[in-house]
Write an enzyme that holds these catalytic residues in place. Structure first.
Site, PDB file in Angstrom:
ATOM      1  CE  LYS A 261      -3.197   2.657   2.950  1.00 17.83           C
ATOM      2  NZ  LYS A 261      -4.083   2.657   4.134  1.00 17.83           N
ATOM      3  CG  ASP A 266      -5.492   8.019   4.436  1.00 19.28           C
ATOM      4  OD1 ASP A 266      -6.415   8.613   3.844  1.00 19.28           O
ATOM      5  OD2 ASP A 266      -5.662   7.019   5.170  1.00 19.28           O
ATOM      6  CE  LYS A 273      -6.468   8.864   7.831  1.00 16.33           C
ATOM      7  NZ  LYS A 273      -7.130   7.799   8.599  1.00 16.33           N
ATOM      8  CG  ASP A 284      -1.877   5.361   4.741  1.00 18.12           C
ATOM      9  OD1 ASP A 284      -1.704   4.312   5.388  1.00 18.12           O
ATOM     10  OD2 ASP A 284      -2.975   5.697   4.272  1.00 18.12           O
ATOM     11  CG  ASP A 343      -9.862   7.637   6.562  1.00 18.45           C
ATOM     12  OD1 ASP A 343      -8.792   7.575   5.926  1.00 18.45           O
ATOM     13  OD2 ASP A 343      -9.931   7.864   7.782  1.00 18.45           O
ATOM     14  CD  GLU A 345      -6.626   5.280   2.367  1.00 19.66           C
ATOM     15  OE1 GLU A 345      -7.627   5.437   3.109  1.00 19.66           O
ATOM     16  OE2 GLU A 345      -5.504   5.009   2.825  1.00 19.66           O
ATOM     17  NE  ARG A 347     -10.791  -1.191   3.665  1.00 22.92           N
ATOM     18  CZ  ARG A 347     -11.433  -1.257   4.828  1.00 22.92           C
ATOM     19  NH1 ARG A 347     -12.670  -1.695   4.864  1.00 22.92           N
ATOM     20  NH2 ARG A 347     -10.839  -0.913   5.954  1.00 22.92           N
TER      21      ARG A 347
END
Ligand code: BES
Ligand code: MN
Ligand code: ZN
Length: 497
Positions: A261, A266, A273, A284, A343, A345, A347
């Protein structure tokens, strides 16, 4: 640049500017650990009162610097605590602590317990990792590091010790480069510049570097129908990239796919967030950084297996073109997903990359991701979760034990497979509003894209970034977690039939 060497010599006669010696706790007070006996001998009966006056106990984490005034050849002795059991872990930590306490020495001799190849590696790796600092953005420039570090060991001339020593350096280098990428601020590391940085590494390695790279840009991703990467990256003016590395040594029998990933920032997207810790979401992309650098390390070590590595890079931002809660996106291969929380994201970008990985029919797939806050709630910030097929999970745990990284198995309960199918209008739900077990839901979602191949998912959300101060070999900021475990996994996997 610091040069490292391995030598069999007496620490008492070493002319280095500083000599590092371990101290262990014991029922009758602290004692000098194996490796430092010559130094203890040079001090003789003066040693016990000296340790006592300095308050040295041998506790892990302790470092005490002592001017030697001619008692040994080196002008400075660095005493580092090893606790009660000077094993691999204790030596790696103590070497890291020692590296940070030596601030101004041109040369250092490390005389920690190092009478096995394992301990040699722990001392070399620990020192190099502890010495790591990220100073790119500091006016003061790089902190002073010694020009030469000599690891002293009675087995310095043995082949397996030399190999372990070199391995320690390869791993430490890969971990440091992972940390650098994680620590780089998100305005300077965006998907295109991240891909460029990796391309530069591949180029610098040259033809003998054994790794080739392919970078897909947003146009190519659109042609491939990679709706996860494009959806997540849609509000960023720095478009997504998919970086693929391939390592195909002659005679390789098995093929491992690694997927990472790589969200360079993010913000949460429209499901934004809270402000308080948003800045840490520059980390991230730690999964992508780990799989890429592990691949380089595997190639450097010449491990006899084929590796294909996919880094899914995107920036999760807000704006008029942002992905919305309620959107349905199509993952590469055609599966549709109803997005309910922008959020979640990670996956989505992983789904595209996992499907691309399965198309090459590898013998196993590992994905590495800072995927869920739920995993941090479950396991804390020092332990990573592993989920997936029982056999691959067991192999990951075995590799992690060898690498001395803390991983723990988590289940993918049947209930989660049901919950990812609750959407009324698409093939899969990306999210539901039951918070409990969010890390397991995410794993169930990812599994849908693995085509039934042997697979494990490593959720490193907690351990990938150290918000506190440095400790042992672990620096503040990006930690480089999982690199070492991936290399050990690859080593064992290459041997399996
Ligand atoms: N990148 C985060 C997960 C994360 C949290 C990493 C803390 C490191 C530290 C991920 O994209 C995320 O936001 N996950 C959400 C998912 C939720 C909306 C289902 C989370 O865990 O809160
Ligand atoms: Mn997120
Ligand atoms: Zn994320």
């Amino acid at each position: 640049m610091t040069s490292y060497s391995l030598r069999n010599a007496s620490p008492a006669k070493s002319r280095a500017d500083a000599v590092v010696v371990g101290v262990v706790t014991g029922p009758s007070g602290p004692t000098v650990a194996p490796g430092g006996q010559d130094v203890a001998k040079a001090y003789g009966r003066k040693l016990a009162p000296l340790l006592s006056a300095l308050g040295v106990t041998g506790k892990a984490g302790e470092t005490v610097k002592v001017p030697t005034s001619g008692t040994i050849s080196s002008p400075m002795l660095v005493l580092v605590g090893l606790g009660s059991d000077p094993d691999h872990l204790a030596v790696r930590r103590a070497a890291g602590n020692a590296a940070r306490s030596v601030t101004n020495a041109a040369s250092v001799a490390v005389a920690l317990p190092a009478d096995t190849p394992e301990l040699v590696r722990a001392a070399a790796e620990g020192y190099a990792l502890g010495a790591y600092s990220f100073t790119t953005y500091k006016a003061s420039g790089p902190s002073k590091s010694p020009g030469e570090v000599v690891v002293l060991s009675p087995v310095a001339r043995k082949k397996d010790a030399i190999a372990a020593f070199e391995e320690g350096q390869v791993i430490a280098g890969a971990v440091a480069r992972t940390r650098d990428l994680v620590n780089t601020p998100p305005n300077d590391l965006r998907p295109p510049s991240f891909a460029d940085a990796i391309a530069d590494i591949v180029k610098d390695r040259g033809r003998g570097g054994k790794v080739t790279i392919q970078v897909l840009d947003e146009t190519q991703l659109a042609e491939l129908g990679c709706g996860g990467l494009l959806g997540v990256g849609s509000a960023s003016d720095a478009p997504p990239r998919l970086v693929t590395l391939t390592y195909t040594p002659k005679g390789a029998k098995r093929h491992l796919a690694l997927v990472g990933k790589g969200i360079t920032f993010d913000s949460g997207g429209l499901s934004i967030k809270p402000a308080a810790s948003m800045h840490e979401m520059k980390s991230d992309m730690a999964g992508a950084a780990a799989v890429l650098n592990a691949t380089f390390a595997i190639a450097d070590l010449g491990l006899p297996l084929q590796v294909t590595t996919y880094a899914a890079l995107a920036e999760n931002m807000l704006g008029g073109s942002a992905m919305r809660p309620g959107d349905v996106i199509t993952i590469h291969g055609g599966t549709t997903v109803e997005v309910l929380n922008t959020d979640a994201e990670g996956r989505l970008v992983l789904a595209d990359a996992l499907v691309l990985a399965t198309e090459q029919k590898p013998d196993a797939i590992l994905d590495v991701a800072t995927l869920t806050g739920a995993m941090v709630v479950a396991l804390g910030d020092k332990v990573s979760g592993v989920m997936g097929g029982d056999d691959v999970v067991a192999d990951v745990l075995y590799a992690a034990r060898t690498a001395r990284e803390d991983f723990w198995p988590m289940p993918i309960p049947e209930q989660m497979s049901e919950r990812i199918h609750t959407t009324k209008i698409a093939d899969l739900s990306q999210h539901d509003w039951i918070r409990w077990g969010g890390g397991l839901f995410a794993a169930a979602f990812l599994r849908e894209f693995t085509a039934g191949l042997p697979w494990a998912h490593l959720d490193i959300a907690g351990p990938s970034f150290n918000s506190g101060g440095p400790a042992g070999h672990v620096s503040s900021g990006g930690t480089g977690v999982a690199v070492s475990t991936l290399v050990e996994f690859a080593r064992a996997f290459a041997e399996e039939k």
